[in-house]
Design a protein around this motif. Structure first.
Motif, PDB file in Angstrom:
ATOM      1  N   GLU A   7     -56.677-127.519  50.728  1.00 36.15           N
ATOM      2  CA  GLU A   7     -57.386-126.951  51.661  1.00 36.15           C
ATOM      3  C   GLU A   7     -57.308-125.248  51.729  1.00 36.15           C
ATOM      4  O   GLU A   7     -56.155-124.916  52.018  1.00 36.15           O
ATOM      5  CB  GLU A   7     -57.120-127.394  53.308  1.00 36.15           C
ATOM      6  CG  GLU A   7     -58.037-126.812  54.229  1.00 36.15           C
ATOM      7  CD  GLU A   7     -57.418-127.093  55.634  1.00 36.15           C
ATOM      8  OE1 GLU A   7     -58.270-127.702  56.369  1.00 36.15           O
ATOM      9  OE2 GLU A   7     -56.119-127.395  55.916  1.00 36.15           O
ATOM     10  N   GLY A   9     -58.090-121.855  53.669  1.00 30.08           N
ATOM     11  CA  GLY A   9     -58.206-121.224  55.081  1.00 30.08           C
ATOM     12  C   GLY A   9     -58.111-119.650  54.698  1.00 30.08           C
ATOM     13  O   GLY A   9     -56.994-119.038  54.905  1.00 30.08           O
ATOM     14  N   ASP A  99     -63.227-124.302  67.287  1.00 28.29           N
ATOM     15  CA  ASP A  99     -63.695-124.587  65.997  1.00 28.29           C
ATOM     16  C   ASP A  99     -65.086-125.114  66.096  1.00 28.29           C
ATOM     17  O   ASP A  99     -65.709-125.606  66.914  1.00 28.29           O
ATOM     18  CB  ASP A  99     -62.937-126.030  65.932  1.00 28.29           C
ATOM     19  CG  ASP A  99     -62.886-126.535  64.538  1.00 28.29           C
ATOM     20  OD1 ASP A  99     -63.357-125.861  63.356  1.00 28.29           O
ATOM     21  OD2 ASP A  99     -62.209-127.748  64.158  1.00 28.29           O
ATOM     22  N   TYR A 124     -62.172-122.661  57.165  1.00 24.57           N
ATOM     23  CA  TYR A 124     -61.398-123.753  56.488  1.00 24.57           C
ATOM     24  C   TYR A 124     -62.357-124.611  55.915  1.00 24.57           C
ATOM     25  O   TYR A 124     -63.275-124.903  56.268  1.00 24.57           O
ATOM     26  CB  TYR A 124     -60.541-124.520  57.580  1.00 24.57           C
ATOM     27  CG  TYR A 124     -59.169-123.685  58.122  1.00 24.57           C
ATOM     28  CD1 TYR A 124     -58.222-123.985  57.278  1.00 24.57           C
ATOM     29  CD2 TYR A 124     -59.410-122.885  59.285  1.00 24.57           C
ATOM     30  CE1 TYR A 124     -56.835-123.351  57.970  1.00 24.57           C
ATOM     31  CE2 TYR A 124     -58.111-122.465  59.777  1.00 24.57           C
ATOM     32  CZ  TYR A 124     -56.986-122.365  58.954  1.00 24.57           C
ATOM     33  OH  TYR A 124     -56.061-121.906  59.416  1.00 24.57           O
ATOM     34  N   TYR A 125     -61.783-125.293  54.362  1.00 31.30           N
ATOM     35  CA  TYR A 125     -62.420-126.038  53.740  1.00 31.30           C
ATOM     36  C   TYR A 125     -61.768-126.699  52.905  1.00 31.30           C
ATOM     37  O   TYR A 125     -60.886-126.415  52.306  1.00 31.30           O
ATOM     38  CB  TYR A 125     -63.666-125.229  53.153  1.00 31.30           C
ATOM     39  CG  TYR A 125     -64.841-126.203  52.619  1.00 31.30           C
ATOM     40  CD1 TYR A 125     -65.644-127.155  53.307  1.00 31.30           C
ATOM     41  CD2 TYR A 125     -65.007-126.285  51.197  1.00 31.30           C
ATOM     42  CE1 TYR A 125     -66.501-127.997  52.701  1.00 31.30           C
ATOM     43  CE2 TYR A 125     -66.008-127.064  50.829  1.00 31.30           C
ATOM     44  CZ  TYR A 125     -66.748-127.943  51.334  1.00 31.30           C
ATOM     45  OH  TYR A 125     -67.596-128.776  50.732  1.00 31.30           O
ATOM     46  N   ASP A 126     -61.993-128.225  52.847  1.00 27.81           N
ATOM     47  CA  ASP A 126     -61.526-128.986  51.658  1.00 27.81           C
ATOM     48  C   ASP A 126     -62.921-129.931  51.439  1.00 27.81           C
ATOM     49  O   ASP A 126     -63.791-130.110  52.141  1.00 27.81           O
ATOM     50  CB  ASP A 126     -60.355-129.766  52.185  1.00 27.81           C
ATOM     51  CG  ASP A 126     -60.705-130.893  52.984  1.00 27.81           C
ATOM     52  OD1 ASP A 126     -60.842-131.974  52.505  1.00 27.81           O
ATOM     53  OD2 ASP A 126     -60.617-130.566  54.123  1.00 27.81           O
ATOM     54  N   GLY A 159     -55.376-117.446  51.097  1.00 30.37           N
ATOM     55  CA  GLY A 159     -55.553-117.794  52.265  1.00 30.37           C
ATOM     56  C   GLY A 159     -54.563-117.699  53.284  1.00 30.37           C
ATOM     57  O   GLY A 159     -53.278-117.556  52.712  1.00 30.37           O
ATOM     58  N   LYS A 162     -51.491-120.545  59.049  1.00 30.39           N
ATOM     59  CA  LYS A 162     -51.517-120.305  60.381  1.00 30.39           C
ATOM     60  C   LYS A 162     -50.092-120.514  60.811  1.00 30.39           C
ATOM     61  O   LYS A 162     -49.818-119.760  61.768  1.00 30.39           O
ATOM     62  CB  LYS A 162     -52.367-121.303  61.105  1.00 30.39           C
ATOM     63  CG  LYS A 162     -52.455-121.172  62.663  1.00 30.39           C
ATOM     64  CD  LYS A 162     -53.657-122.285  63.271  1.00 30.39           C
ATOM     65  CE  LYS A 162     -52.769-123.744  63.071  1.00 30.39           C
ATOM     66  NZ  LYS A 162     -53.642-124.657  63.610  1.00 30.39           N
ATOM     67  N   GLN A 177     -53.473-124.138  51.948  1.00 33.49           N
ATOM     68  CA  GLN A 177     -53.165-124.042  53.259  1.00 33.49           C
ATOM     69  C   GLN A 177     -52.577-125.439  53.823  1.00 33.49           C
ATOM     70  O   GLN A 177     -52.223-125.849  54.744  1.00 33.49           O
ATOM     71  CB  GLN A 177     -54.366-123.555  54.171  1.00 33.49           C
ATOM     72  CG  GLN A 177     -54.453-122.079  54.399  1.00 33.49           C
ATOM     73  CD  GLN A 177     -54.307-121.398  53.280  1.00 33.49           C
ATOM     74  OE1 GLN A 177     -55.407-121.347  52.295  1.00 33.49           O
ATOM     75  NE2 GLN A 177     -53.184-120.715  52.671  1.00 33.49           N
ATOM     76  N   ASN A 178     -52.656-126.473  52.831  1.00 34.70           N
ATOM     77  CA  ASN A 178     -52.166-127.817  52.903  1.00 34.70           C
ATOM     78  C   ASN A 178     -50.818-128.008  51.952  1.00 34.70           C
ATOM     79  O   ASN A 178     -50.315-129.045  52.004  1.00 34.70           O
ATOM     80  CB  ASN A 178     -53.502-128.801  52.628  1.00 34.70           C
ATOM     81  CG  ASN A 178     -52.894-130.078  53.231  1.00 34.70           C
ATOM     82  OD1 ASN A 178     -52.425-130.303  54.182  1.00 34.70           O
ATOM     83  ND2 ASN A 178     -53.112-131.198  52.238  1.00 34.70           N
TER      84      ASN A 178
END
Length: 179
Positions: A7, A9, A99, A124-126, A159, A162, A177-178
């Protein structure tokens, strides 16, 4: 073997309206928006952990309200919070975000613009279509796809993590980010 999911971010430099217009001009529509508060509890020392390790060492309680709707489970969340504290957990993060989720009819995932308190605006994207690819290839495909929606990311751009950013009180970056 479990699938490893990337993912991205990415921290954004313009305001929300700029990116809203950008996505809509590239054929995506705003399909959902909400305000979310995530409360993270742990018994562990999080020092030196990756973003994903921090997530896995915490219990997250989520209060999510679709914009213009009331949440009726807040009391249950606070009951669970009291139980965790009684069991020796401590609250390590109290995050709040707005969001905005965008997609078109052919997408299996959503592009999420998130305004995160104390951090700023991120995308954010996957994409499940990429889950079977090696991690670096997943990441590159995600960034390339975001670029087709008007963004301008390079494969070398990092990225923003958080939870690590909130933990260390300074911006912390990585490629996943994952991860």
């Amino acid at each position: 073997m479990d699938e490893l999911v990337v993912e991205v971010g990415m921290k954004l430099t313009q305001d929300l309206i700029y990116y809203h217009d950008l996505l809509e001009n590239h054929g995506l529509k705003l399909v959902f928006s909400c305000i979310t508060q995530d409360l993270y509890y742990t018994k562990d020392n999080l020092e030196g952990m990756t973003e994903n390790q921090i997530k896995n060492h915490c219990i997250r309680l989520r209060i999510c309200n679709a914009l213009n709707k009331e949440n009726n489970n807040t009391d249950k969340i606070y009951e669970k919070e009291k139980e965790l504290i009684t069991d020796g957990y401590k609250k390590v993060f109290d995050t709040k975000k707005i969001d905005f989720q965008y997609c078109n009819d052919t997408m299996k995932s959503r592009v999420q613009l998130q305004i995160i308190k104390d951090i700023g605006l991120l995308v954010y994207y996957d994409n499940p279509d990429y889950y079977n690819y090696p991690l670096e290839e997943q990441r590159n495909l995600l960034l390339e796809e975001l670029n087709t929606y008007g963004f301008n990311f390079k494969n070398t751009d990092l990225g923003l993590d958080k939870l690590r950013t909130l933990y260390y009180k300074k911006e912390m970056y990585s490629y996943n980010q994952n991860g």
